[in-house]
Design a protein around this motif. Sequence first.
Motif, PDB file in Angstrom:
ATOM      1  N   LYS A   4       0.815  -1.224   0.000  1.00 16.58           N
ATOM      2  CA  LYS A   4       0.000   0.000   0.000  1.00 16.58           C
ATOM      3  C   LYS A   4       0.846   1.271   0.000  1.00 16.58           C
ATOM      4  O   LYS A   4       0.446   2.309   0.546  1.00 16.58           O
ATOM      5  N   GLY A   5       2.026   1.184  -0.591  1.00 14.31           N
ATOM      6  CA  GLY A   5       2.899   2.344  -0.646  1.00 14.31           C
ATOM      7  C   GLY A   5       2.951   2.956  -2.029  1.00 14.31           C
ATOM      8  O   GLY A   5       2.368   2.444  -2.985  1.00 14.31           O
ATOM      9  N   THR A   6       3.658   4.077  -2.131  1.00  6.67           N
ATOM     10  CA  THR A   6       3.863   4.745  -3.418  1.00  6.67           C
ATOM     11  C   THR A   6       5.345   5.053  -3.570  1.00  6.67           C
ATOM     12  O   THR A   6       6.071   5.203  -2.572  1.00  6.67           O
ATOM     13  N   ILE A   7       5.779   5.164  -4.814  1.00  9.17           N
ATOM     14  CA  ILE A   7       7.175   5.499  -5.094  1.00  9.17           C
ATOM     15  C   ILE A   7       7.218   6.517  -6.225  1.00  9.17           C
ATOM     16  O   ILE A   7       6.450   6.396  -7.201  1.00  9.17           O
ATOM     17  N   GLU A   8       8.048   7.519  -6.102  1.00  5.60           N
ATOM     18  CA  GLU A   8       8.178   8.521  -7.160  1.00  5.60           C
ATOM     19  C   GLU A   8       9.634   9.002  -7.233  1.00  5.60           C
ATOM     20  O   GLU A   8      10.387   8.907  -6.240  1.00  5.60           O
ATOM     21  N   ILE A   9      10.008   9.471  -8.413  1.00  8.82           N
ATOM     22  CA  ILE A   9      11.382   9.901  -8.658  1.00  8.82           C
ATOM     23  C   ILE A   9      11.375  11.343  -9.145  1.00  8.82           C
ATOM     24  O   ILE A   9      10.616  11.706 -10.044  1.00  8.82           O
ATOM     25  N   GLN A  10      12.229  12.162  -8.536  1.00  6.82           N
ATOM     26  CA  GLN A  10      12.443  13.543  -8.972  1.00  6.82           C
ATOM     27  C   GLN A  10      13.928  13.706  -9.280  1.00  6.82           C
ATOM     28  O   GLN A  10      14.781  13.248  -8.516  1.00  6.82           O
ATOM     29  N   SER A  11      14.222  14.334 -10.405  1.00  2.00           N
ATOM     30  CA  SER A  11      15.628  14.454 -10.796  1.00  2.00           C
ATOM     31  C   SER A  11      15.835  15.669 -11.689  1.00  2.00           C
ATOM     32  O   SER A  11      14.932  16.071 -12.442  1.00  2.00           O
ATOM     33  N   GLU A  12      17.026  16.237 -11.593  1.00  2.00           N
ATOM     34  CA  GLU A  12      17.448  17.318 -12.483  1.00  2.00           C
ATOM     35  C   GLU A  12      18.856  17.007 -12.967  1.00  2.00           C
ATOM     36  O   GLU A  12      19.732  16.587 -12.183  1.00  2.00           O
ATOM     37  N   VAL A  13      19.071  17.208 -14.254  1.00  2.00           N
ATOM     38  CA  VAL A  13      20.383  16.931 -14.839  1.00  2.00           C
ATOM     39  C   VAL A  13      21.433  17.813 -14.185  1.00  2.00           C
ATOM     40  O   VAL A  13      21.263  19.041 -14.083  1.00  2.00           O
ATOM     41  N   GLY A  14      22.496  17.177 -13.713  1.00  2.00           N
ATOM     42  CA  GLY A  14      23.575  17.907 -13.076  1.00  2.00           C
ATOM     43  C   GLY A  14      23.362  18.194 -11.609  1.00  2.00           C
ATOM     44  O   GLY A  14      24.271  18.673 -10.916  1.00  2.00           O
ATOM     45  N   GLU A  15      22.156  17.962 -11.083  1.00  2.83           N
ATOM     46  CA  GLU A  15      21.854  18.256  -9.682  1.00  2.83           C
ATOM     47  C   GLU A  15      21.729  16.991  -8.831  1.00  2.83           C
ATOM     48  O   GLU A  15      22.057  16.991  -7.655  1.00  2.83           O
ATOM     49  N   GLY A  16      21.234  15.928  -9.418  1.00  2.00           N
ATOM     50  CA  GLY A  16      21.052  14.696  -8.657  1.00  2.00           C
ATOM     51  C   GLY A  16      19.633  14.168  -8.746  1.00  2.00           C
ATOM     52  O   GLY A  16      18.779  14.719  -9.454  1.00  2.00           O
ATOM     53  N   THR A  17      19.373  13.099  -7.979  1.00  2.00           N
ATOM     54  CA  THR A  17      18.097  12.391  -8.046  1.00  2.00           C
ATOM     55  C   THR A  17      17.588  12.107  -6.640  1.00  2.00           C
ATOM     56  O   THR A  17      18.372  11.802  -5.735  1.00  2.00           O
ATOM     57  N   VAL A  18      16.270  12.219  -6.453  1.00  2.00           N
ATOM     58  CA  VAL A  18      15.613  11.895  -5.185  1.00  2.00           C
ATOM     59  C   VAL A  18      14.521  10.854  -5.459  1.00  2.00           C
ATOM     60  O   VAL A  18      13.599  11.106  -6.236  1.00  2.00           O
ATOM     61  N   VAL A  19      14.653   9.686  -4.833  1.00  2.00           N
ATOM     62  CA  VAL A  19      13.622   8.647  -4.918  1.00  2.00           C
ATOM     63  C   VAL A  19      12.916   8.612  -3.575  1.00  2.00           C
ATOM     64  O   VAL A  19      13.553   8.376  -2.532  1.00  2.00           O
ATOM     65  N   THR A  20      11.596   8.845  -3.572  1.00  2.00           N
ATOM     66  CA  THR A  20      10.825   8.923  -2.337  1.00  2.00           C
ATOM     67  C   THR A  20       9.767   7.827  -2.303  1.00  2.00           C
ATOM     68  O   THR A  20       8.998   7.660  -3.254  1.00  2.00           O
ATOM     69  N   ILE A  21       9.741   7.104  -1.190  1.00  2.00           N
ATOM     70  CA  ILE A  21       8.758   6.044  -0.972  1.00  2.00           C
ATOM     71  C   ILE A  21       7.900   6.426   0.226  1.00  2.00           C
ATOM     72  O   ILE A  21       8.413   6.881   1.250  1.00  2.00           O
ATOM     73  N   SER A  22       6.605   6.225   0.080  1.00  2.00           N
ATOM     74  CA  SER A  22       5.659   6.528   1.168  1.00  2.00           C
ATOM     75  C   SER A  22       4.967   5.248   1.599  1.00  2.00           C
ATOM     76  O   SER A  22       4.419   4.525   0.754  1.00  2.00           O
ATOM     77  N   PHE A  23       4.976   4.971   2.901  1.00  2.00           N
ATOM     78  CA  PHE A  23       4.264   3.822   3.472  1.00  2.00           C
ATOM     79  C   PHE A  23       3.316   4.316   4.567  1.00  2.00           C
ATOM     80  O   PHE A  23       3.618   5.302   5.266  1.00  2.00           O
ATOM     81  N   PRO A  24       2.175   3.639   4.741  1.00  2.00           N
ATOM     82  CA  PRO A  24       1.301   4.001   5.880  1.00  2.00           C
ATOM     83  C   PRO A  24       2.002   3.742   7.206  1.00  2.00           C
ATOM     84  O   PRO A  24       2.649   2.706   7.374  1.00  2.00           O
ATOM     85  N   ALA A  25       1.887   4.684   8.107  1.00  2.00           N
ATOM     86  CA  ALA A  25       2.448   4.504   9.455  1.00  2.00           C
ATOM     87  C   ALA A  25       1.451   3.714  10.294  1.00  2.00           C
ATOM     88  O   ALA A  25       0.311   4.139  10.483  1.00  2.00           O
ATOM     89  N   VAL A  26       1.847   2.538  10.755  1.00  2.00           N
ATOM     90  CA  VAL A  26       0.921   1.685  11.501  1.00  2.00           C
ATOM     91  C   VAL A  26       1.191   1.686  12.987  1.00  2.00           C
ATOM     92  O   VAL A  26       0.401   1.184  13.773  1.00  2.00           O
ATOM     93  N   TYR A  27       2.342   2.230  13.392  1.00  2.00           N
ATOM     94  CA  TYR A  27       2.660   2.235  14.826  1.00  2.00           C
ATOM     95  C   TYR A  27       3.539   3.419  15.143  1.00  2.00           C
ATOM     96  O   TYR A  27       4.542   3.660  14.493  1.00  2.00           O
ATOM     97  N   ILE A  28       3.172   4.157  16.125  1.00  2.00           N
ATOM     98  CA  ILE A  28       3.993   5.276  16.593  1.00  2.00           C
ATOM     99  C   ILE A  28       4.072   5.187  18.098  1.00  2.00           C
ATOM    100  O   ILE A  28       3.050   5.259  18.790  1.00  2.00           O
ATOM    101  N   SER A  29       5.278   4.974  18.613  1.00  2.00           N
ATOM    102  CA  SER A  29       5.442   4.801  20.067  1.00  2.00           C
ATOM    103  C   SER A  29       5.486   6.155  20.753  1.00  2.00           C
ATOM    104  O   SER A  29       5.766   7.171  20.128  1.00  2.00           O
TER     105      SER A  29
END
Length: 466
Positions: free
Chosen positions: A441-466
């Motif tokens: 149940k997650g999502t994945i997306e990629i953001q990138s710019e030539v010469g600047e670098g790349t960011v791959v971001t994954i989102s998951f539901p948080a099921v537990y927070i202590s």
Amino acid sequence: MKGVKWLISKQNSLSLKYKLLLWSSLCMFIFFLLFNRILFEVILYEFKEQQQEEMAKKAQTVSTLFSINDDEDKVNKWLTDMVINGERIRIIDSSNMVHYEASSLYNTNVPDAVFKKDSSFRKIKTNDYVLYVYRTPITTNNFTGTIEVSWNMKVIMHDIIESMQRVLFWGGTAAAIVSGLVGFILSRQLLLPLREMVRTMNNILQKGLNERMPLYQTKDEIGHLTNMFNEMMDEVEDSFNQQKQFIEDASHELRTPVTILEGHFNLLNRWGKDNPEILEESLRTSMQEVKRMKQLVTSLLELTKTDVEEKTFPKEIINPYDRLKQLIEDFNPMYPNIAFFLHEDDKDVAILIDGQQFDQIFRILVDNALKYSKSEEIILNISKVNEHILLSVIDKGIGISPEHLQNLFNRFYRVDQSRSREEGGSGLGLSIARNLVKKYKGTIEIQSEVGEGTVVTISFPAVYIS
């Protein structure tokens, strides 16, 4: 029963349009007959209940006329003119003798002549008839007696029932015909989307999967059906195209190492086996190609595993900070010149996922960042937004041009074909990662710019927070 069985057997060979027409007409005809039968019984019951009042009125009319003029000829003429089919009118004296009588199709001698001092109403049932008898006293200057009005209901109701049955039958027939015409028009209109669906299916068989049904703006079941059909065909076409592309790409990927192996084997078979240098080079190259084929087959099997149902995936509550910290420790010995950083907003967050597959996802992403970005540092970031955990892999490498971003998750897709081959990549890593992320149940997306670098971001539901 035979007629019903015959009708059922025949309707199986009819089109849906004529089935609707047949059954709507039949149901309407039966409904109309039942309704008319109930209406008929109600009318008949009300009619019979009113007869006592009608008979009393007729007896009062006879009494009035007899009081005005008791001439025998005139009285007989009045009674003859007044009597209807199934009726008998008698004037009886106090000694139970009949002085005047007139009847028409009365067809019985019941009841006997009886003098009554009080008005009365009786229902007499015999095996053949149902008789209504009304008696009321009459007194004039010269006569004391009883006026008796008797109705043979079988005769009286015969004509009425016959007329009503004719009206009801032909009314039912007319209703069936009208309902049939209305049903035919409605069935044509309602089944229009189904006919369009059949036409579309035939076009699909002849022209391919790109045919679609015209969109209907209605929000009924037919509208939902057409929308679902088009969505289903979109899925089928996408799956078919992906499968076709997958087979073509897999064939191409396997063809290269097989061709190289075949060339070296032919070389060795002709004269290379006697030359140690050529033999060693050919064996080394062949082993590299065999490893590539093994890696490719392993990746294909892994990709196939990620296509199974989500319910077969084991799950556990894990702390992503601890898992990524261990991942960095695993990568450090292999890449001593790369700086790894792990940033977190909250260490006490957790997600529900299989730990090994979580590691597999981020090994793929970090491995891609190391191989293809030429970055000297890799940043792993953990943050929490609302009820979701965001996990990012950031590099400061060469970046990816926009035209490639939308295709990065396609199987076997490579931004740089030659460089990917040198690095040993199969083009399946991101496809595997995306499938695993979607299963949880997650999502994945990629953001990138030539010469600047790349960011791959994954989102998951948080099921537990202590």
